[in-house]
Design a protein around this motif. Structure first.
Motif, PDB file in Angstrom:
ATOM      1  N   VAL A  49       0.815  -1.225   0.040  1.00 46.63           N
ATOM      2  CA  VAL A  49       0.242   0.104  -0.107  1.00 46.63           C
ATOM      3  C   VAL A  49       1.291   1.046  -0.276  1.00 46.63           C
ATOM      4  CG1 VAL A  49      -1.898   1.565   0.934  1.00 46.63           C
ATOM      5  CG2 VAL A  49      -1.716  -1.442   0.814  1.00 46.63           C
ATOM      6  N   ILE A  55      -7.561   7.299  -3.216  1.00 49.05           N
ATOM      7  CA  ILE A  55      -9.314   7.559  -2.991  1.00 49.05           C
ATOM      8  C   ILE A  55      -9.869   8.184  -3.508  1.00 49.05           C
ATOM      9  CG2 ILE A  55      -9.976   7.137  -0.182  1.00 49.05           C
ATOM     10  CD1 ILE A  55      -8.121   6.475   0.577  1.00 49.05           C
ATOM     11  N   TYR A  72     -14.696   6.096  -2.152  1.00 49.12           N
ATOM     12  CA  TYR A  72     -14.431   4.490  -2.470  1.00 49.12           C
ATOM     13  C   TYR A  72     -12.708   4.603  -2.849  1.00 49.12           C
ATOM     14  CZ  TYR A  72     -15.023   5.895  -7.423  1.00 49.12           C
ATOM     15  OH  TYR A  72     -14.246   6.545  -8.421  1.00 49.12           O
ATOM     16  N   GLU A  74      -9.920   1.144  -4.029  1.00 52.74           N
ATOM     17  CA  GLU A  74     -10.117  -0.400  -4.862  1.00 52.74           C
ATOM     18  C   GLU A  74      -9.184  -0.912  -3.908  1.00 52.74           C
ATOM     19  OE1 GLU A  74      -9.198  -3.396  -8.114  1.00 52.74           O
ATOM     20  OE2 GLU A  74      -7.336  -2.392  -7.937  1.00 52.74           O
ATOM     21  N   SER A  75      -9.391  -2.132  -3.062  1.00 49.93           N
ATOM     22  CA  SER A  75      -8.991  -2.766  -2.298  1.00 49.93           C
ATOM     23  C   SER A  75      -7.097  -3.236  -2.596  1.00 49.93           C
ATOM     24  CB  SER A  75      -9.652  -3.932  -1.776  1.00 49.93           C
ATOM     25  OG  SER A  75      -9.113  -5.012  -0.491  1.00 49.93           O
ATOM     26  N   ALA A  92     -14.278  -0.694  -1.936  1.00 45.72           N
ATOM     27  CA  ALA A  92     -14.191  -0.444  -0.565  1.00 45.72           C
ATOM     28  C   ALA A  92     -14.709   0.671  -0.642  1.00 45.72           C
ATOM     29  CB  ALA A  92     -12.623  -0.268   0.207  1.00 45.72           C
ATOM     30  N   LEU A 143     -15.573   2.376   7.924  1.00 43.56           N
ATOM     31  CA  LEU A 143     -15.351   1.724   6.264  1.00 43.56           C
ATOM     32  C   LEU A 143     -16.484   0.338   6.852  1.00 43.56           C
ATOM     33  CD1 LEU A 143     -13.801   0.426   4.447  1.00 43.56           C
ATOM     34  CD2 LEU A 143     -11.652  -0.276   5.860  1.00 43.56           C
ATOM     35  N   CYS A 173      -8.537  -8.387   3.968  1.00 43.60           N
ATOM     36  CA  CYS A 173      -8.881  -6.602   3.308  1.00 43.60           C
ATOM     37  C   CYS A 173      -8.381  -5.566   3.823  1.00 43.60           C
ATOM     38  CB  CYS A 173      -9.575  -6.449   2.688  1.00 43.60           C
ATOM     39  SG  CYS A 173      -9.978  -8.037   1.282  1.00 43.60           S
ATOM     40  N   GLU A 177      -6.309  -2.301   3.786  1.00 46.55           N
ATOM     41  CA  GLU A 177      -7.484  -1.344   3.257  1.00 46.55           C
ATOM     42  C   GLU A 177      -7.386   0.112   4.784  1.00 46.55           C
ATOM     43  OE1 GLU A 177     -11.430  -3.507   1.752  1.00 46.55           O
ATOM     44  OE2 GLU A 177     -11.401  -2.796   2.825  1.00 46.55           O
ATOM     45  N   SER A 178      -7.675  -0.282   5.424  1.00 48.31           N
ATOM     46  CA  SER A 178      -7.625   0.489   6.590  1.00 48.31           C
ATOM     47  C   SER A 178      -5.947   1.444   6.695  1.00 48.31           C
ATOM     48  CB  SER A 178      -7.317  -0.098   8.017  1.00 48.31           C
ATOM     49  OG  SER A 178      -8.449  -0.713   8.030  1.00 48.31           O
TER      50      SER A 178
END
Length: 352
Positions: A49, A55, A72, A74-75, A92, A143, A173, A177-178
């Motif tokens: 990441v 985002i 939103y 993409e994860s 996400a 989330l 995920c 994502e976090s």
């Protein structure tokens, strides 16, 4: 540990069954366990990441007490582990609840992860996010969990995951994502930013915070180090077809030694992990022991501080006495030299 009567009553009300399709595909299991070796590393997560992970904000509305943004992305799990995330969960989605006006230069935020069965945003927005904005001026990011709400696969009933592997995909995920949201918040000038969650959400928040490369506030509520007891002995133990899982495990061509190797965690051999495990097993006695140990350390520190103060005081006294001694000797030399000079001057005058 026996199942409580409350758990038995709660379970009798719920009709959903977990892991009705079994473990999941063996190839997916192998892939997830191998990828787990990378996800558990903070540096590995930084590579997966990047700081500029994209985002998007697609909608903004203004309420009487707050601003609500919807976004939103993409994860990161989609590219990191292709084929493991169901199509419905690949994107996400999140909501941001922000104050109409910040109280000062700081723009604090808290990322809330959902507990078991918490679909959508309404519950967290009403019970947590809006009170935080009103009472403390703290914004929130809600989330949506994979396999929940708009990210729920079509074949899935309610919150009941169909495969054991779905649980690992959900965790992977949410960790990635976090981290993406934490990086984005930093780019947008929000901060400080913390993580929280209730029950499963608190556990997932702990995993995400532990994999982030910077120290951040973490508030897990009603959560623990593992959910294994809930599935094997607790409220959900009766919702699992154990015979199906045993049958699949025995019939599938998954080498036992290979499987054990994938399950092995190198960190489990570290002293820190072993101490943490023993602390959890003996809680709350371990917490009491830790408080006593901290108290002893404080007492020792105070004793050291007192000794250091005394040493400094004695050193200053010795230095002062030595300086006085030097001053007295200098004065004596000065008087002696003056006397000699006066004598020489008198002799010179008599000669004249």
């Amino acid at each position: 540990m026996s199942t409580s009567r409350f758990d038995q009553l709660y379970r009798s009300i719920l009709l959903s069954k977990f892991f009705t399709k079994g473990w999941g595909q063996p190839d997916s299991m192998k892939k997830l366990f191998k990828l787990r070796q990378v996800i558990r590393s903070r540096e590995g997560c930084r590579q997966i990441v990047p700081a500029d992970y994209p985002i998007h904000i697609e909608k903004q509305t203004k309420a009487s007490d707050c601003r609500i943004l919807e976004g939103y992305f993409e994860s990161p799990m989609v590219k990191f582990a292709p084929g493991t995330v169901p199509p419905e969960a690949e994107v996400a989605r999140f909501q941001m609840i922000l104050p109409l006006k910040w109280k000062n230069q700081l723009r604090p935020l808290c990322i809330h992860l959902a507990g078991t069965g918490d679909h959508g945003f309404w519950k967290r927005r009403t019970l947590l996010a809006r009170p935080l904005v009103k009472e403390a001026g703290i914004g929130s990011i809600l989330l949506e969990n994979p396999y929940y709400g708009v990210r729920k696969p079509k074949e899935q009933t309610g919150s009941a995951l169909q495969n054991v592997t779905d649980l690992f995909v959900m965790g992977g995920c949410l960790i990635l994502e976090s981290i993406a949201l934490l990086n984005w918040c930093e780019r947008q000038g929000f901060g400080p930013v913390g993580l929280t969650g209730i029950s499963m959400g608190g556990h997932m928040a702990s995993l995400a915070a532990g994999n982030y490369h910077k120290p951040i506030p973490l508030i897990p509520c009603l959560s623990w180090t593992s959910a294994a007891g809930v599935f094997t002995r607790g409220v959900l133990s009766g919702a699992i077809d154990w015979k199906l899982l045993q049958s699949q495990y025995m019939t599938r061509h998954l080498e036992e030694e290979d499987f054990r190797h994938l399950l092995h965690s190198p960190e489990a051999d570290s002293p820190a992990f072993c101490l943490g495990r023993e602390f959890a097993k003996t809680y709350p006695h371990s917490a009491m022991f830790l408080k006593k140990l901290q108290h002893m350390q404080l007492q020792r520190q105070e004793e050291h501080d007192i000794m250091a103060s005394r040493l400094i005081e004695n050193y200053q006294k010795l230095t002062l006495a030595e300086n006085k001694s030097h001053d007295a000797q200098d004065m004596k030399n000065l008087l002696t030299n003056k006397s000699k000079a006066d004598e020489k001057f008198s002799k010179a005058r008599r000669r004249r």
